[in-house]
Design an enzyme around this catalytic site. Structure first.
Site, short mmCIF file in Angstrom:
data_model
loop_
_atom_site.label_atom_id
_atom_site.label_comp_id
_atom_site.label_asym_id
_atom_site.label_seq_id
_atom_site.Cartn_x
_atom_site.Cartn_y
_atom_site.Cartn_z
CG ASP A 135 -2.14 1.15 0.87
OD1 ASP A 135 -1.87 1.70 0.17
OD2 ASP A 135 -2.89 0.61 1.87
C1 BGC Z 1 -5.43 3.21 0.05
C2 BGC Z 1 -5.32 2.59 -1.18
C3 BGC Z 1 -4.69 3.04 -2.06
C4 BGC Z 1 -3.48 4.23 -2.24
C5 BGC Z 1 -2.96 4.61 -3.42
C6 BGC Z 1 -3.74 4.60 0.19
O1 BGC Z 1 -4.35 4.74 1.24
O2 BGC Z 1 -5.10 2.85 1.40
O3 BGC Z 1 -5.79 1.74 -0.96
O4 BGC Z 1 -5.20 2.22 -2.75
O5 BGC Z 1 -3.60 4.87 -1.09
O6 BGC Z 1 -4.53 5.65 -3.51
#
Ligand code: BGC
Length: 735
Positions: A238
């Protein structure tokens, strides 16, 4: 894809991926393991390997962002709870395909969706972004979603592996989950994504799982994901979630997102040079990433990097249909659907009547192609013969407090009551928005914000012909439901919500939604109450297997609305089920055919749900493994004209009867410590301690509960199922 100046493209007939990686320097291979910027992989210009663009997210392809918002507009499909409420994997496939198309128009080849974490607790800030409390419903919808995306040559990303069911301290907290609950509940949607849908990327969660950061967890990535499930794609973090270098590299993480690099890239190169990480581990990462990109032809040819999203009529129609299919008619005394020819004065009341919430906050948020105004849509649909009066009744985001704190509050409430009295039909639209329900934080309370309960009560008092529309992404308290003529739940229904809601209110569409999550009477009844959000950096999944309806059904707790509940404008008869066999030998499948007839006078839809109750379900029994009272194992949505009958076939594979046994290999040694006496009046019963973990089927009579919600069961039939002392063959798919 971005081609930096001087980059040549990889020729179609170029070297094999293995040869390509063999020709790369260590530095180039390590560079591939980190993002090039916020939304691209790094690429290797010398070899013509392009940077590949990624985009969030579950309800719209965001594309490039500035200040957290997409810079170009997106088709905004309903959020995951609304899709969850459709109970329709095929519709979800179509909706995700529309998003994948838009991702391509924005130059992206990786879509960071779907989110398959479960609704463990009503207050998780991201519930709206996840389909359901149930692992099977989540899994089947995720399969539809992934197929819709990947069939168009866009890589889907199933996220967040695993145990990300709260925002509280999400970067540090450890989700303490027992092995059996992990396998049967939280990992199941990921298992389907990998083994049934062939998802090409997996995103790890921010949190730790039983003490280990997900991106460092070798047992999870190398063991379960690759070893047991045969995952062939790549694993990414993530955003900014990387913790270590060598440990994550050896655990099986492939890609750190986004730039600048912290754990991989130069740090990984240093780890190889120091001998901590063998170079072939890095080779394997590069091969996995490039093979994955190659499978969707993302290494060849050029694609415009400019974002040119189109706003197509067919996407509008699809978004509208999906929203209506997710709207749940929770209660109806016959007031709905409205007869448009008899409505003269409509009071449209409530903060969300003025501004519908169509999506939640955080990385799922997009700038939609357009926003529709419900008052305009409704006025238009009712025509000149009806007057529509709008009264917001309360003000969003005014800090809660007494009427004295907010001088205009009484005037607003009075205006709403007056509108309700004037009207022959009152429609109150209450709910939340993308500030109340967002990634990054959990909600503090299940109550509707902005004193909306006060508003609903006042309107119900003023006009009993009131429809209450709940426009929230997740469960909220609805203490006044008994007094409302009708209650609709719309979720965050995407860009076409206003049209879809008008379709349902006016009876042009049947409310197709069924609850993907149980609706508790009170937050204190919910399974994780007392274990949420956590303390001392840990959240204990103390309810174990008893998540959602598994809890309410097993504990005989009342709910406001059960899992799977939702009314139609017509009625259905669920006929006597027929089984393909009355005895199921180990490893065989069972087919259950159920005739369904539309017995009402309108076209409508019904969701036939099949739950199993294994031997001893919901009971304490040392000889059995504990099983929840009911577990959803199959479902089918039907759409029928009046008097029409169809037969749905529900399939149960061997895994439908199985439970996961995490085994007790230390038992022989432990049992040697038996005390030297026994209680003669009650000799010890043989208790099961298995040596080997796996999926086991216990022999016995399994009840199949077939109905229209977890609590509304039309038929119970029993089938004898053969069991075994050995785990099921691991090659058997979960489906
Ligand atoms: C989220 C993800 C997301 C990523 C990119 C993170 O804060 O948990 O689900 O894909 O950011 O924006």
């Amino acid at each position: 894809m971005v081609f930096s100046e001087g980059t040549r493209m990889l020729a179609e007939s170029g070297p094999s991926i293995d040869d390509l990686v063999a020709s790369m320097t260590l530095e180039e291979k390590c560079a591939l393991t980190v993002g090039g910027d916020n939304w691209h992989t790094a690429g290797v210009p010398r070899l013509g390997i392009p940077a590949v663009k990624m985009t969030d997210g579950p309800n719209g392809a965001r594309g490039e962002t500035a200040g957290g918002l997409s810079v170009t507009p997106s088709v905004c499909i309903p959020s995951a709870t609304a899709l969850g409420a459709t109970w329709d994997p095929e519709l979800v496939r179509q909706a995700s395909a529309a998003m994948a198309n838009q991702a391509l128009e924005k130059g992206a080849r990786v879509l960071l969706a779907p989110t398959v974490n479960l609704h463990r607790h009503p207050l998780w800030g991201r519930n709206f972004e996840a389909f359901s409390e149930d692992p099977l419903l989540t899994a089947k919808l995720a399969v539809g979603y992934i197929r819709g995306v990947q069939d168009l040559g866009v890589i889907a990303t199933v996220k967040h592996l695993v145990g990300n069911e709260a925002e509280f301290e999400r970067n540090t907290v450890t989700s303490e989950i027992d092995e059996r609950s992990l396998r049967e509940l939280y990992l199941l949607p990921f298992e389907y994504a990998v083994r049934v849908a062939g998802v090409l990327t997996v995103m790890t969660s921010y949190n730790r799982v039983n003490g280990e950061f997900a991106s460092d967890d070798r047992g999870l990535l190398d063991g379960i994901l690759r070893g047991e499930w045969g995952f062939e794609g790549f694993v990414m973090t993530d955003w900014r979630a990387i913790i270590t270098t060598g440990k994550a590299a050896l655990a099986g993480l492939d890609l750190e997102m986004p730039a600048p690099p912290r754990g991989f890239g130069p740090a990984l190169e240093a780890a190889v040079r120091s001998g901590e990480v063998p170079e072939d581990v890095v080779d394997a990462k590069a091969i996995r990433m490039l093979r994955t990109f190659d499978r969707v032809n993302a290494l060849h040819g050029s694609q415009a990097e400019d974002e040119q999203p189109s706003d197509r009529a067919e996407d509008r129609a699809l978004a509208r249909r999906a929203a209506a299919e997710g709207i749940v008619l929770l209660a109806n005394d016959g007031m709905l659907p409205l007869d448009a020819s008899r409505v003269r004065r409509v009071a449209l009341i409530g903060p969300n009547a003025a501004r519908l919430a169509i999506m939640g906050g955080g990385s799922a948020r997009v700038v939609p192609h357009y926003c529709l105004s419900l008052p305009d849509v409704l006025a238009d649909r009712l025509g000149a013969a009806a007057a529509v009066r709008l009264a917001t009744g309360t003000d969003p985001h005014v800090p809660g407090g007494s009427v004295e704190d907010e001088p205009d509050a009484t005037a607003r409430l009075d205006e709403a009551v007056e509108a309700a009295r004037w009207a022959d039909t009152a429609i109150v639209v209450v709910g939340t928005d993308d500030l109340v329900e967002s990634e990054g934080y959990d909600r503090d309370s299940m109550a509707l914000p902005w004193r909306q309960d006060e508003l609903v009560r006042a309107v119900l008092e003023a006009n009993p012909r009131t429809v209450v529309v709940v426009n929230s992404g997740a469960v909220v308290d609805l203490p006044w439901t008994d007094r409302a003529a009708a209650v609709l739940q719309t979720w965050f229904g995407g860009q076409e919500l206003a049209n879809a809601l008008a379709d349902v209110i006016l009876g042009e569409a049947d409310p197709g939604g069924r609850l993907p999550t149980s609706w508790p009477l009170r937050i204190e009844h919910s399974p994780a109450f007392g274990n949420f959000p956590g303390e001392n950096s840990a959240v204990r999944y103390g309810e174990g297997l008893l998540v959602g309806y598994r809890w309410y059904e097993t504990r005989h707790l009342p709910v406001r609305f059960p899992f799977g509940h939702g009314l139609s404008y017509t009625t259905f008869d669920i006929g006597e089920p027929a089984l393909s066999a009355t005895y199921v030998p180990l490893g065989e499948r069972l087919r259950v055919s159920v005739p369904v007839t539309n017995t009402g006078s309108r076209r409508g839809s019904e969701v036939i749900q099949l739950y199993i109750a294994p031997p001893g379900a919901g009971q304490m029994h040392a000889e059995w493994r504990f099983r929840p009272a009911k577990e959803l194992k199959a479902f089918a949505k039907v759409r029928l004209d009046p008097d029409q009958t169809t037969t749905v076939t529900l399939e149960l594979g061997p895994r439908a009867f199985a439970h996961y046994d995490s085994a007790d290999p230390g038992w022989p040694a432990l049992s040697a410590r038996k005390p030297g006496y026994v209680f003669l009046h009650r000799p010890p019963r043989p208790v099961l301690h298995r040596a080997c973990a796996g999926w086991y089927v216990a022999e016995g009579d399994y009840e199949l509960h077939i109905g229209r919600s977890s609590a509304d069961i039309a038929h119970i039939v029993t089938v004898r199922v053969d069991g075994g002392d050995q785990p099921l063959d691991p090659a058997i798919l979960p489906d």
